[in-house]
Each structure stands twice: as structure tokens, then as C-alpha cells.
Design a protein around this motif. Structure first.
Motif, short mmCIF file in Angstrom:
data_model
loop_
_atom_site.label_atom_id
_atom_site.label_comp_id
_atom_site.label_asym_id
_atom_site.label_seq_id
_atom_site.Cartn_x
_atom_site.Cartn_y
_atom_site.Cartn_z
N ASP B 69 45.59 -17.33 51.56
CA ASP B 69 47.11 -17.55 51.22
C ASP B 69 47.79 -16.21 51.26
OD1 ASP B 69 48.63 -19.85 49.42
OD2 ASP B 69 49.10 -17.88 49.13
N GLU B 70 48.93 -16.29 51.84
CA GLU B 70 49.69 -15.13 51.91
C GLU B 70 50.22 -14.49 50.45
OE1 GLU B 70 50.19 -12.91 54.52
OE2 GLU B 70 48.82 -14.67 55.41
N ASN B 71 50.38 -15.23 49.72
CA ASN B 71 50.98 -14.80 48.37
C ASN B 71 50.07 -14.91 47.18
OD1 ASN B 71 53.07 -13.69 46.87
ND2 ASN B 71 54.13 -15.48 46.60
N VAL B 72 48.79 -14.17 47.35
CA VAL B 72 47.99 -14.02 46.22
C VAL B 72 47.41 -12.41 45.93
CG1 VAL B 72 46.68 -16.36 46.83
CG2 VAL B 72 45.86 -14.16 48.05
N GLU B 73 47.09 -12.42 44.97
CA GLU B 73 46.82 -11.22 44.34
C GLU B 73 45.45 -11.21 43.44
OE1 GLU B 73 49.90 -9.42 42.31
OE2 GLU B 73 49.21 -7.32 42.82
N LEU B 74 44.61 -10.44 43.57
CA LEU B 74 43.33 -10.26 42.56
C LEU B 74 43.66 -9.19 41.56
CD1 LEU B 74 40.40 -10.62 42.12
CD2 LEU B 74 39.77 -8.73 43.29
N ILE B 75 43.76 -9.80 40.42
CA ILE B 75 44.32 -8.77 39.36
C ILE B 75 43.25 -8.41 38.35
CG2 ILE B 75 46.98 -9.33 39.63
CD1 ILE B 75 45.06 -11.37 36.90
N ALA B 76 42.31 -9.36 38.26
CA ALA B 76 41.40 -8.96 36.95
C ALA B 76 39.73 -9.33 37.58
CB ALA B 76 41.48 -10.01 36.07
N MET B 77 38.99 -8.42 37.11
CA MET B 77 37.58 -8.89 37.41
C MET B 77 36.77 -8.71 36.25
SD MET B 77 37.42 -6.38 40.87
CE MET B 77 36.06 -6.87 41.86
N ALA B 78 35.69 -9.56 36.17
CA ALA B 78 34.56 -9.29 35.17
C ALA B 78 33.00 -9.53 35.61
CB ALA B 78 34.74 -10.70 34.17
N ASP B 79 32.42 -8.74 34.99
CA ASP B 79 31.12 -8.77 35.48
C ASP B 79 30.20 -8.12 34.05
OD1 ASP B 79 29.35 -8.96 38.21
OD2 ASP B 79 28.16 -7.82 36.64
N ALA B 80 29.12 -8.54 34.00
CA ALA B 80 28.11 -7.87 33.25
C ALA B 80 27.96 -6.52 33.28
CB ALA B 80 26.73 -8.70 32.77
N PHE B 81 28.05 -6.07 34.67
CA PHE B 81 27.65 -4.81 34.70
C PHE B 81 28.66 -3.83 35.35
CE2 PHE B 81 23.55 -7.25 35.02
CZ PHE B 81 22.85 -6.78 33.96
N GLU B 82 28.95 -2.76 34.91
CA GLU B 82 30.01 -2.12 35.51
C GLU B 82 29.67 -1.52 36.81
OE1 GLU B 82 30.98 1.52 33.40
OE2 GLU B 82 32.82 1.79 34.32
N ASP B 83 28.25 -1.32 37.40
CA ASP B 83 28.22 -0.76 38.77
C ASP B 83 28.54 -1.97 39.69
OD1 ASP B 83 26.10 -2.02 37.21
OD2 ASP B 83 24.77 -1.48 39.18
N SER B 88 31.96 -4.02 44.02
CA SER B 88 32.67 -5.19 44.40
C SER B 88 34.28 -4.53 44.47
CB SER B 88 32.59 -6.28 43.46
OG SER B 88 33.38 -7.31 43.80
N LEU B 89 34.63 -4.04 43.74
CA LEU B 89 36.18 -3.52 43.85
C LEU B 89 36.44 -2.67 45.02
CD1 LEU B 89 38.99 -3.52 42.70
CD2 LEU B 89 38.53 -1.90 41.18
N GLY B 90 35.40 -1.82 45.06
CA GLY B 90 35.51 -0.78 46.25
C GLY B 90 35.39 -1.27 47.81
N HIS B 91 34.69 -2.44 47.79
CA HIS B 91 34.57 -3.33 49.03
C HIS B 91 35.96 -4.27 49.43
CE1 HIS B 91 30.63 -1.98 50.17
NE2 HIS B 91 30.01 -2.51 48.89
N LEU B 92 36.40 -4.61 48.34
CA LEU B 92 37.59 -5.48 48.38
C LEU B 92 38.70 -4.50 48.60
CD1 LEU B 92 36.96 -8.20 45.68
CD2 LEU B 92 37.13 -8.66 48.00
N THR B 93 38.82 -3.40 47.98
CA THR B 93 40.05 -2.46 48.31
C THR B 93 39.88 -2.18 49.75
OG1 THR B 93 39.77 -1.62 46.11
CG2 THR B 93 41.08 -0.36 47.60
N GLU B 94 38.73 -1.76 50.37
CA GLU B 94 38.78 -1.48 51.72
C GLU B 94 39.02 -2.70 52.58
OE1 GLU B 94 34.58 0.09 52.55
OE2 GLU B 94 35.15 -0.05 54.67
N ALA B 95 38.52 -3.63 52.41
CA ALA B 95 38.72 -4.95 53.16
C ALA B 95 40.39 -5.37 53.09
CB ALA B 95 38.09 -6.00 52.75
N PHE B 96 41.11 -5.05 52.18
CA PHE B 96 42.44 -5.20 52.00
C PHE B 96 43.29 -4.14 52.01
CE2 PHE B 96 40.23 -9.17 50.94
CZ PHE B 96 40.92 -10.35 51.54
N GLN B 97 43.04 -2.93 52.77
CA GLN B 97 43.79 -1.87 52.61
C GLN B 97 44.92 -2.23 53.49
OE1 GLN B 97 41.48 1.18 54.68
NE2 GLN B 97 41.16 2.30 52.99
N GLY B 98 46.14 -1.81 52.97
CA GLY B 98 47.24 -1.92 53.67
C GLY B 98 48.05 -3.03 53.43
N THR B 99 47.42 -3.96 52.20
CA THR B 99 48.08 -5.13 51.72
C THR B 99 48.11 -4.78 50.25
OG1 THR B 99 46.10 -6.31 51.11
CG2 THR B 99 46.77 -6.49 53.44
#
Lengths: 323, 445
Positions: B69-83, B88-99
């Protein structure tokens, strides 16, 4: 047998005799300590050949290439052999070969991850060629096999691949130009029944290599560059290599069980692409597996070991091993 | 790719229509409508996504959601482990660079056992992709708080969890919440088209079938000296039943679910055998390496199910059904066939160029949210989960397991209110190995 074919055979015999004096290499069987499996290696003499064709743009121009001698695997690498690397259960079994040419630490070599899905797509593993591996996975397999055996193994360059496939021929296929004969030499779209086949069932090429046309499309070491040959318009290419630096595209040769006859030609060039991981549901997608390339395999070559500094060029960057 | 121009134009005008009429109807309806039923009316608003469980699959699902969908935003994440969350956030940030689609502020990155609820509170759509043991409590909370949901299979590891999901599934329907379950074969043309052929009576009534997930097994995470027992089990979750449910559930549910779907019913009983012969090391926790189960359905149809994690054996992940007039088959390469009893093809479909079902499930989810439609996968997800759990009960106990009795089981595998000081529900023996289920002795309900 038609006259043309006999002539080709005669010429080939001359060609092979002519080069055999310069070529001290002999065929051998590479055993793998800790396993009953071995890899048949065929000696390929050094020589010169006309690489490319006038058919597709990326195959032009036809140009002269010099290739050093090497050994090439007689068959495409099988699942059985690849599993030795994937499972990493025989790393500690010492190689007793006293003629080790390289020394690398097998423990440091990154292992491929175990895939969640069945990467053979139900087409069989026992005795069948490995499929769906990435360029990185094939390269690291070579690094592992080198550490294991003490000899330098890597993917063939595009030039080595085409030189070995042609085996002295200048025709479309190593048996001539007659497509109607292709079924005697290769598994392809027309006769494969939609699946890969066990290696070595069709007729070999004059060097004794099997399934160079068809069955699995084969990864080469080179980054795919459509203009690679243009550099050699007027000069001889000496062991050319487009050094791989990016994940895509790599040059893929020989065509597969899923391709039409044109893709199987000795000069046909194909390139890997990210769409071959289309159905990997994870992020990041696996470095080690395609999900949509059941037609993609590889075979290996052995050459004299380069200096340690050059390993990365042939095996890719070191990846820390995770256990 | 997802929205050809034509569709998006229609969507847009539809959104405008809804936008224009929302004020009016909103004003009239508000007093009589319970707040909860308004939650899912999104139309052209930006949809905020929370990712719960940041492993490779969760990250992949977030990737697909953000592409759907065009008008979506990932705004929160949860996991048992910080690493895991950070990578995960690193990979998603990279994948959606420029958006502007990935925008997870430091304060919206939640770590630990209570992280899921905090992240869900901020979102319109949640992606539930932790190990399956946590799914029932996450799903229940998501439904209660009115979220649209994508959740991975299986949806529970024990029967009380299944019941929790069934209850919440009912509530989700009432609240008109979209729930897509990651049994992606339901979104794969190979299966949809084959079922259409079967529904058109091409092979008659299905009387039997065989479903398979025979493979080499999956990853193992090595124990690190710094880890508590609970952390070790959470990291190496595949091998612990409270988290994973054994591979008959975690993986083979896909094929068992196809049987349920194609027969359009759920089994009345299961009986079978299984064990652990090849994969016996302590790093493989407590799960079996093979299961074979016979499921009997109300219509009398019998489905044989086999799954195996043994290296060097035949690999096969597929389904076969015998009808009164012919046979239906699928293969891993995406093809589907119908054959008569002489072996001739009645129907053949190659699916290698079909759209990626992992993307389709998210495309459908978001289109459904935008169009004020409702997808309700949770009830089937829970019942197919229950089917696979019955298979596990059968192989662990060696007894006949009846659906009507099994669904009442009070045997809980997943503890309530876990924190990092909790004792995990299973503990290693002195030699570091775990208790292995023993047919004839193990109590399963």
C-alpha cells in the motif's frame, strides 16, 4: 554419421593431439576425506579459441581468447557433494594428500544456511545436480573444497567455460549446428519432462565433459557484462575475467532443462537476476539460496593456486562463520 | 507492480467518495455506533504498522506490508531481543531508503515480554510473527484493541491457545477486523485454480489423500555461555514445544491445512506414530524428527500426513488427493495436475510465473482494509493449527485422538506472564538433554 561430423572429429583429434604436448595435466578423481564421494576432474589443455558469435549482441564480436590449462569437473556438482559443505560434518577429517598447494583454515569458512523449504523442489537430491544455489554459495563451496583438499578450486571464468564447452569446435553446439541432434547431447525443454536429470546420461563433448549443453544452467565466476567482448575487438584476450564485485548479475552458461535450444548454444550468455529470489519470504533474503532458480547449478575448475591476496577475487569476500 | 494505474484511479475516486461522505455519515452515526466498529474505517488515512517479532520472517512480512500500500508507515517494533529488533530495523530502513515508510523512533522500539502490547497500542495494523507460542495472547490483544492483523502460522502451540484464538476470531469478525493468516497457499494461484477444478467435479469426491513435508530440517542456534535457560530456548525456539509446537505443526501445517481446505472439513480423529531417530543431539531440544499421522474426516475421507527432518532422505513437500473419478496433485515447482486413473492428465497448470503468494496475502489485506471489506482467516488458521496439534498428540501418545475431546484439553504448554526471571516450562536434565515424548507413556491432554 555425416561427413561434417566426421570432419569435426578429425579436426578435434588433431587439435587435441597438437595441444597435448604442452599439457602435462592428467584427468584425476578428487577424493574428499571423510566421505565416499569424489569429483571427476578432466584435464583441459591450454590453447586459443574464438569466443563469442555473431548471433546476439552480447556475444559480439567473435574474438580470440587465450586460456591457460586447467581441470574442469566432468559433471555438474551434485546435491550429495554439496551437502558435504552444507552439513559441515567432515571438516575435522584430515586430508592426507601431501601435495597441498594451499593452506586455508577450514573453520573460518562461512557455511551456507540450511534452507526452510526443499530447494530441490521435489526433483530429487540423491545423485541429482544441486540447484537454486547463489553465486556466493557456489563460491564458498569452492573455498571449502579447496581448504578440504589443498587444491585451488573455483568457478570457471566465462572464457574457460566456453573454451571447455567448445573443445575446439566453432559451431553452435559442440556437436555441430544441427539442432535436431540436440536431444542426443542435452536435456532441455523438449526432452526434460520439466525437471532436471542425473548427470552423464547424454553424450559428452570432445573433452569428455557431460551436460555442458543443458540440464543445469551453470554459474560462472564472471560478473555479466554485455559489452565484455567489445574490449577485445582488435587484440587477443589473455585469460579474461570480469571480476565479480556485485551480487547481480553473474554470467550463466549452457542453458538448462527448462530452456529452448538457443539458450544451450556454446556462445549463449545469460545473466542471474534478483527475481530468482522472488518467493523468499524473509528479509534479508537468503544469501545462500535462490527460491526460483531450480534450473541453476554449477561445475568447478581447478587451477594453480593464486597468491593468498587474490583469493577474494575468486571466492568472494570472507564472511565470518556463524555456528 | 501492485496497483496498476487503472486500479489506483478507481481506488482514489472511491476514497474521495468515502472521504466526502464520512463527515456526514460520521456525524449521524456516531452516537449510535459503538466506538470499536469505527476503528476499522480507514479509507485514505495513513495506516500505521507495528511489527511484533523481528526475525527474518517478521522482517520479510513487514517488507511485504510496506510494499502492499502507498500510504503506510512502520511506526513501532517489538521483540524479546534488542539485537533482533535493531538488525530488522536496519534491513527495513535500507530496503525503504528514499521513502518515508520506515519511521520507528527510539521510544517506539520495544524490547522484552511486554513489548508487544506497547507496540500494538500505537498501530492500525499489526504483524504478529513471534514464535507461535506467543500468538494467542498477541492476537487476543490485537483484536480487543481493534487492530487489523497479519499473523503467521501456526496460531498456537497448545489447545488452550487454539481456543483463545477461536474466541478472538469470533470477536474479530463481529468487529469487522481483517485477519490474514500466513497459510499463503490460500493466496497462491496453483492451489486456488486446482481447487476450482475439484469444485467443478473434475475428479469427483475426494476420498483419500497424502500430504508431505519431508526435508532436511531447519536452523539450530548454538547455546552461548552468557544465556539463561529461558533466553537459550527463546533463541533456539524451533526445538521447544511451548514455543514451536514441533515441526508437524510449525511447518507441516501448510500441507495439513490444504487437506482441510480441499475437503472443506476438519478431521474427527487422528492416530499415528513418530519418534526421534536421527536428530537426537541435545541441541535439538525435545521435538521429534518424524511423524506419520492418519486423519479421518466426517465424510469418511482419510488423509495420511508425513513429515520428516532427516538429512539424506527423500525430500518432498506436496499434496496428493484421490477422488472418485481421478487424482489431484501439486508439486513444489508450482505446478498443479489432475489425472485420470490411467495416468492421463485431465488438467495441467504451470505456476512458475505466478505472483508471489507472500506478497499477495499483504496486497489483499490492505486492499480489503481500504475497501471496508473483511477477510477472516483466523478461524481456519486456528482449526488447521488444532489439526496439526492433534497429529502431534497422536504421535506423542500413540493413542487415538478425537477432535471433540482434544479441543477441550486443558494442558497448557505456554506459561502466563513470562518475564526474564521466569523458569521456562521445560528444563534440561543433568546431561543437558531434554525429556523426549514417549508413545504409550506421554500424557497429551
Amino acid at each position: 554419421m555425416n561427413l561434417k561430423f566426421i570432419t569435426t572429429l578429425l579436426l578435434l583429434t588433431l587439435f587435441l593431439n597438437g595441444t597435448s604436448q604442452k599439457n602435462p595435466l592428467k584427468d584425476y578423481k578428487q577424493s574428499i576425506s571423510g566421505s565416499e564421494l569424489s569429483i571427476d576432474m578432466v584435464a583441459i589443455p591450454s590453447g586459443e579459441f574464438k569466443m563469442g558469435s555473431s548471433i546476439n549482441e552480447d556475444e559480439k564480436p567473435k574474438h580470440t581468447v587465450k586460456v591457460n590449462s586447467f581441470w574442469m569437473a566432468k559433471y555438474e556438482i551434485t546435491w550429495d557433494v554439496y551437502y558435504l559443505y552444507l552439513n559441515r560434518e567432515i571438516d575435522n577429517v584430515k586430508n592426507t594428500n601431501p601435495k597441498r598447494e594451499i593452506n586455508t583454515d577450514i573453520d573460518a569458512i562461512s557455511g551456507a544456511t540450511v534452507p526452510y523449504i526443499d530447494m530441490s523442489l521435489g526433483m530429487g537430491t540423491n545423485g541429482y545436480p544441486v540447484a537454486n544455489v547463489t553465486h556466493l554459495a557456489a563460491s564458498k563451496f569452492c573455498e571449502w573444497l579447496s581448504a578440504k583438499t589443498g587444491f585451488f578450486y573455483r568457478l570457471p571464468t566465462e572464457a574457460e567455460w566456453e573454451y571447455a564447452c567448445r573443445a575446439g569446435t566453432e559451431t553452435k553446439y559442440y556437436f555441430g549446428d544441427d539442432v535436431s541432434k540436440l536431444g542426443e547431447y542435452a536435456w532441455y525443454e523438449v526432452n526434460s519432462k520439466g525437471r532436471y536429470q542425473k548427470g552423464g546420461q547424454k553424450k559428452p563433448n570432445p573433452f569428455g565433459l557431460y551436460d555442458m549443453h543443458g540440464n543445469m544452467a551453470e554459474l560462472t565466476l564472471d560478473q555479466y557484462n554485455p559489452d565484455a567482448y567489445k574490449k577485445y575487438n582488435k587484440k587477443v584476450a589473455n585469460n579474461p575475467l570480469e571480476v565479480p564485485t556485485k551480487e547481480y548479475p553473474h554470467s550463466v552458461r549452457g542453458g538448462s532443462w527448462d530452456d529452448d535450444s538457443d539458450m544451450l548454444r556454446s556462445a549463449s550468455r545469460y545473466k542471474s537476476n534478483p527475481n530468482w529470489k522472488k518467493r523468499d519470504p524473509q528479509l534479508p533474503k537468503s544469501k545462500w539460496w535462490h527460491t526460483d532458480a531450480p534450473f541453476l547449478g554449477f561445475r568447478i575448475v581447478r587451477v594453480k593456486s593464486p597468491s593468498e591476496k587474490e583469493y577474494e577475487k575468486y571466492w568472494g569476500k570472507a564472511i565470518p562463520r556463524k555456528k | 507492480m501492485k496497483n496498476p494505474k487503472k486500479t489506483s484511479k478507481i481506488l482514489k475516486s472511491r476514497r474521495n467518495f468515502v472521504k466526502n461522505s464520512a463527515l456526514l455519515t460520521g456525524a449521524i452515526m456516531l452516537p449510535t455506533m459503538p466506538l470499536s466498529s469505527m476503528v476499522n474505517v480507514h479509507n485514505d488515512k495513513k495506516l500505521k504498522i507495528a511489527l511484533i517479532g523481528c526475525g527474518g520472517r517478521g522482517t520479510g512480512a513487514a517488507n511485504q506490508a510496506l510494499n502492499a500500500d502507498e500510504n503506510v508507515e512502520l511506526i513501532a517494533m517489538a521483540d524479546a531481543f534488542e539485537d533482533r529488533l535493531k538488525s530488522s530495523l536496519g534491513h527495513l530502513t535500507e530496503a525503504f531508503q528514499g521513502t518515508k515508510k520506515v519511521n520507528v523512533k527510539e521510544k517506539n522500539q520495544f524490547i522484552g515480554f511486554d513489548a508487544a502490547q506497547k507496540a500494538m497500542d500505537l498501530a492500525d495494523v499489526v504483524i504478529l510473527t513471534t514464535p507461535p507460542g506467543f500468538r494467542p495472547q498477541h492476537f487476543e490483544y490485537a483484536v480487543k484493541t481493534g487492530k487489523h492483523i497479519f499473523m503467521e502460522k501456526p496460531v498456537a502451540t497448545d489447545v488452550p491457545g487454539v481456543r483463545k484464538v477461536l474466541a478472538a476470531a469470533k470477536l474479530a469478525k463481529e468487529k469487522k477486523l481483517n485477519v490474514v493468516v500466513g497459510l499463503q497457499r490460500h493466496y497462491q494461484k496453483q492451489y486456488i485454480e486446482l481447487l476450482n477444478q475439484i469444485k467443478a467435479d473434475k475428479i469427483g469426491k475426494i476420498v483419500s489423500g497424502q500430504v508431505y513435508w519431508n526435508s532436511n530440517g531447519v536452523w539450530v542456534k548454538e547455546r552461548q555461555p552468557s544465556q539463561s535457560e529461558l533466553e537459550y530456548q527463546m533463541r533456539n525456539w524451533y526445538y521447544f514445544n511451548w514455543l514451536c509446537g514441533d515441526h508437524i505443526l510449525e511447518q507441516h501445517i501448510h500441507n495439513i491445512d490444504v487437506a482441510n481446505w480441499f475437503l472443506d472439513e476438519y478431521p474427527v480423529s487422528a492416530q499415528g506414530m513418530g519418534g526421534r531417530q536421527v536428530r537426537t543431539g541435545k541441541e535439538y531440544g525435545e521435538i521429534f524428527d518424524h511423524h506419520f499421522v492418519e486423519y479421518t474426516y466426517p465424510s469418511g475421507a482419510v488423509i495420511s500426513s508425513q513429515c520428516r527432518h532427516q538429512k539424506g532422505t527423500m525430500n518432498k513437500v506436496t499434496e496428493v488427493f484421490q477422488g472418485t473419478k481421478g487424482i489431484a496433485l501439486t508439486n513444489e515447482a508450482g505446478s498443479a495436475y489432475l489425472k485420470d486413473f490411467e495416468g492421463n492428465n485431465i488438467y495441467k497448470r504451470k505456476g512458475k510465473d505466478d505472483p508471489n503468494p507472500y506478497q499477495v496475502e499483504h496486497d489483499k489485506l490492505f486492499a480489503s482494509i481500504r475497501n471496508n471489506e473483511v477477510i477472516s482467516d483466523a478461524e481456519n488458521g486456528a482449526k488447521s493449527t488444532m489439526t496439526a496439534i492433534m497429529g502431534r498428540m497422536a504421535t506423542y501418545s500413540g493413542k487415538i485422538i478425537n477432535w471433540d475431546e482434544a479441543i477441550k484439553s486443558e494442558l497448557k504448554l505456554v506459561p502466563d506472564n513470562l518475564d526474564w526471571n521466569s523458569t521456562p516450562p521445560v528444563l534440561p536434565k543433568e546431561d543437558g538433554s531434554y525429556e523426549i515424548p514417549m508413545p504409550g507413556k506421554t500424557i497429551v491432554m
